[in-house]
Structure formats: C-alpha cells, structure tokens
Design an enzyme around this catalytic site. Sequence first.
Site, PDB file in Angstrom:
ATOM      1  N   LYS A 119      12.642   2.115   3.239  1.00 29.16           N
ATOM      2  CA  LYS A 119      11.658   1.921   2.169  1.00 29.16           C
ATOM      3  C   LYS A 119      11.491   0.431   1.927  1.00 29.16           C
ATOM      4  CE  LYS A 119      11.295   2.209  -2.867  1.00 29.16           C
ATOM      5  NZ  LYS A 119      11.962   2.613  -4.128  1.00 29.16           N
TER       6      LYS A 119
ATOM      7  N   ASP B  89       8.013  -3.678  -7.165  1.00 30.80           N
ATOM      8  CA  ASP B  89       7.702  -2.403  -7.800  1.00 30.80           C
ATOM      9  C   ASP B  89       7.562  -2.573  -9.307  1.00 30.80           C
ATOM     10  OD1 ASP B  89       7.335   0.244  -8.414  1.00 30.80           O
ATOM     11  OD2 ASP B  89       9.460   0.753  -8.294  1.00 30.80           O
TER      12      ASP B  89
ATOM     13  N   LYS C 158       7.067  -0.087 -15.522  1.00 33.42           N
ATOM     14  CA  LYS C 158       8.462  -0.229 -15.941  1.00 33.42           C
ATOM     15  C   LYS C 158       8.548  -1.120 -17.188  1.00 33.42           C
ATOM     16  CE  LYS C 158      10.335  -0.039 -11.218  1.00 33.42           C
ATOM     17  NZ  LYS C 158      11.259   1.086 -11.370  1.00 33.42           N
TER      18      LYS C 158
ATOM     19  N   ASP D 139      13.421  -3.969  -4.232  1.00 44.26           N
ATOM     20  CA  ASP D 139      13.129  -2.555  -3.970  1.00 44.26           C
ATOM     21  C   ASP D 139      12.754  -2.325  -2.508  1.00 44.26           C
ATOM     22  OD1 ASP D 139      13.149   0.013  -4.949  1.00 44.26           O
ATOM     23  OD2 ASP D 139      11.055   0.010  -5.556  1.00 44.26           O
TER      24      ASP D 139
ATOM     25  N   ASP E  12       5.815   5.623 -10.645  1.00 43.22           N
ATOM     26  CA  ASP E  12       7.040   4.857 -10.398  1.00 43.22           C
ATOM     27  C   ASP E  12       7.994   5.601  -9.470  1.00 43.22           C
ATOM     28  OD1 ASP E  12       8.717   2.679 -10.613  1.00 43.22           O
ATOM     29  OD2 ASP E  12       9.740   3.425 -12.392  1.00 43.22           O
TER      30      ASP E  12
ATOM     31  N   GLU F 230       7.519   6.078  -6.359  1.00 44.47           N
ATOM     32  CA  GLU F 230       6.648   5.718  -5.237  1.00 44.47           C
ATOM     33  C   GLU F 230       7.361   5.644  -3.900  1.00 44.47           C
ATOM     34  OE1 GLU F 230       9.020   2.394  -5.399  1.00 44.47           O
ATOM     35  OE2 GLU F 230       8.179   3.482  -7.090  1.00 44.47           O
TER      36      GLU F 230
ATOM     37  N   ARG G 264       9.406   7.602  -2.334  1.00 46.91           N
ATOM     38  CA  ARG G 264       9.341   8.838  -1.526  1.00 46.91           C
ATOM     39  C   ARG G 264       7.955   9.023  -0.922  1.00 46.91           C
ATOM     40  NH1 ARG G 264      11.228  11.875  -6.793  1.00 46.91           N
ATOM     41  NH2 ARG G 264      12.079   9.772  -6.987  1.00 46.91           N
TER      42      ARG G 264
END
Length: 485
Positions: free
Chosen positions: A250, A255, A262, A273, A332, A334, A336
């Site tokens: 990933k 993010d 967030k 991230d 959030d 995201e 996956r």
Amino acid sequence: MNVVFRTSDAPLPRLVARLVAQDALPADLDAVVRDGAGAARFSGKTGQVFEAFVAGEAGVKRLALAGIGKAEGADRLAALEKAGAALTARYLTSGETSLAIDFAGSGLTGVEAAAVLLGARLRGWRHDVYRTKLAEEQRRSLAEVVAVGAPEGTSAAWDVESAVAEGVEFTRELVAEPANVIYPASFVERAKARLEGTGVEIVVLGLSEMTALGMGALLGVSQGSVREPQLLAMRWKGAEADQPTAFVGKGVTFDTGGISIKPAAGMEDMKWDMGGAAAVAGTMLTLARRKAKADVIGVCGLVENMPDGNAQRPGDVVTSMSGQTVEVINTDAEGRLVLCDALTWVQKEYAPKTVIDLATLTGAIIISLGHEYGGMFSNDDALAASLDAAGKGSGDKLWRFPIGAAYDKLIDSPIADMKNVGPRYGGSITAAQFLHRYIDKGVVWAHLDIAGMVWADKPGATWDKGATGYGVRLLDRYVRDVLEA
C-alpha cells in the site's frame, strides 16, 4: 577509538591482557579497566558499553568494552546486532569519526561478526536532510566502522547483510521524506534511480492505463488529488520458477482521510501511510543487491488521498478491476481500495503462486498489538508459519489473527457487493476479510497490517526515532528460508 567485545560469561582480565599483548594499550591497563568496569557495573550484558580513557606513549586512547550477552542462545544474532547498534548510538555524535571493532579472540563466527556490523550500520541511519541548524554536538561525527581481526567468512556474510542494510535504509528514506517530496510520481522516480543497473525489471502504469484496466477502486481514492496515481511493478528474476512470488504494498503517500477527514492533530504522520510500498521497494533493492536466487515481483499501488471538490464521497459505489463493486462508507478506509486493484492486477498479469501484501491499513491493529508486532492474516497455515518464523528470525515480528466466512457478513452492503468498512469491533479483521475477496482461488495469500511498526516515536534496538524500515528484513528472510531453501 578501539572496541573489544566481552560475553557476559567471559573474564574481563583475559580480554584486557590480549590487548596489552598486542601493544594496543599500556601494560598497566589491566587494573584500570577492570576496576573501572566493575565500578560501572559492566558485566557484558547485551547492549552494555563501558568506556575508558587511558594514557600511553602515543597519547590518550579511548577504549570501549561492548557487552554481547551469553556466548550461546537462540537470540544470539539479535543480541550481536543490539551490541553493534549500542556502539553506534553511543558514539554517533561523540566527536569520534572512526570506530575500530576488534573481533580478534572474540570467538565469533563470520556470520556473527556481520551481525554486529549490521546493527552498527542500521543504528547509524538518520534523516538530517532538512536540518540546517543543528548544534555541533548534535551533528553526526562517526563516519566509518572498521572491523579488525574479523573471523573467516565475515566478508562473505557482510556482502549479504550490507544488501539488507541498503534495502532497510532505502525504505526508511522513503517513509521519512515529507509528502511534498515523495508522492506517487516521485516515489516511482526514486525507485527507478535506486534500482538502475541492478537487473530489476520495472513496469509503471499511469492514470490512463489504470483507467483502461478498470481500476475504479484505486482511482476513486486518488481522484481528489492533483497528484496522479501510479502502479509500480518491479521484478527480480534471480531464478527460474513455475510461478513467481508477489509482494504488494500500500502506497498512500499522504492520507488526509479524504472527505472523511482525519483530525488535524497528528495528521502530519500520515506521510508514512506508504510504509508498505516502501518496504516492498526496499526489499526488491535488497534482493537485487545480494542476487537472491528467487523470482519475485514487487508491486506498489501509489496514490494521495485528498479532499478536494472532485474527491469521492461516502456512499459512492466504485467498480474494482475484478468487477466486484464496493460501497464506500468511509473514505479514510482507502488502503484496502488501493490494494484490491493492485492485488487483482498482479494476479492477472503474473499468475503468482503466493501473494503477500503489506499495508499500514488500520489503527485497530495498533490497539490490538501496540508497536511490538505486525498483524498477520492468511488463508494458508504453511505460509503463516513460514512468515512467523521469518519474523522471529529477522526481528520484524508478526502475530496471526483469524479470518473466515463469519466476518463476511460484517462487510456486506445493501446496494453493492461489499462495503469498505465493517463495524467498530474487529476492524483489522474485516479489513483483511475485504482483501481476501480479491484473492483468486488456489492462490496462497497473507496480509500484513504493519500500521504500528513503520514509525517509532522513540529509538529502538537498531533504529533511531522515526522510520524503522520494518518489513524489508522480514520479506528477505522469508525469501532466504522458503524460496532459496
């Protein structure tokens, strides 16, 4: 300065006598060091360092005794790494420019000596690129570590471990860089530059190629950013195999959470991230540098998750490359969505037998495991056992969690094939269950949720505060133990 190792069960005077016999230190040092070390309660335990200054004909010499624990034990190599790291931590900003580690008479093997050097190198990595006003005493002074009297086999062992160190350092670099420096396109360019000339084959997909392939899940995440997404594939073919092994990372280079934004406090940490993608890139560099006898493909799904007027909304439905549809409940969640299309692509393009993905996927895994273990989910007990062993052997530890059909109902959607989040409980498990739906029948798969491991708020055994490089040593050990066995 000189360093000599001492096990916790070796008499101190014998070690000092050896130095004296080599005329490295004055003959009256025995009592000075013995009494000083005793007063400091130095016993040779792992990570202990005792320092002394002694006068000789050539002037004052600086000597350190480094503890390496018991002479035997299952954690022997880890203890030796810790010993080497303790030396670097002690002298990195000490004013010393060179450290001479004396292995003569230590009883260490070449592999063990290389472990000391690996620990010393890993602990010496710092990201000072943007620190322009460091006080002199805070600046790194230590420039080299020299092995003296190294046992037979050290050079060959170091050729391997230095490749590991390079991969870990590259991963740390990618994770540590700010998001205005590392974004999807610059991640790709930096990986290309580091892998140039290594023999790694690189394929890059841009926005138009991914659109044509129908990667609606990944593209939905990126549509709120002015930074275009990238899919980076790196293949190291160091051996012929019926089917390759795939590592998928990933790579959300920043993010914000998107529309499900967030909280502001701590959001700056979301530059890391992309730790899963960074670990994959670092692993590919390591495998190429040490010329691993394995056929491995590393894939990084690279996006930025931003909340502009074109960002996807909670409630949107996207169609993934696999054809499965997803109701986006929380923008959030995201990672996956990025991974599911990357997983589909690598299975269709390369037909791997085994797929291992790494992702800073859920905060829930940190609630479960803290910062001590990465979470592991797998559809195959043998793969899980191999990864668990690799984690223990490398120090990148894992803890297995369950998946199963009972969790599927938690992510069923009333208007699509699935939704991208489940209820508050079991959040790491439902995220893994989501990914499991994108694994083809017969493919052996593991998902590693490493959200608690890629960044450290305080120094560890072989890393300073900041990026840890977690994942590279784990995957490299898996390749050694399973693919090269």
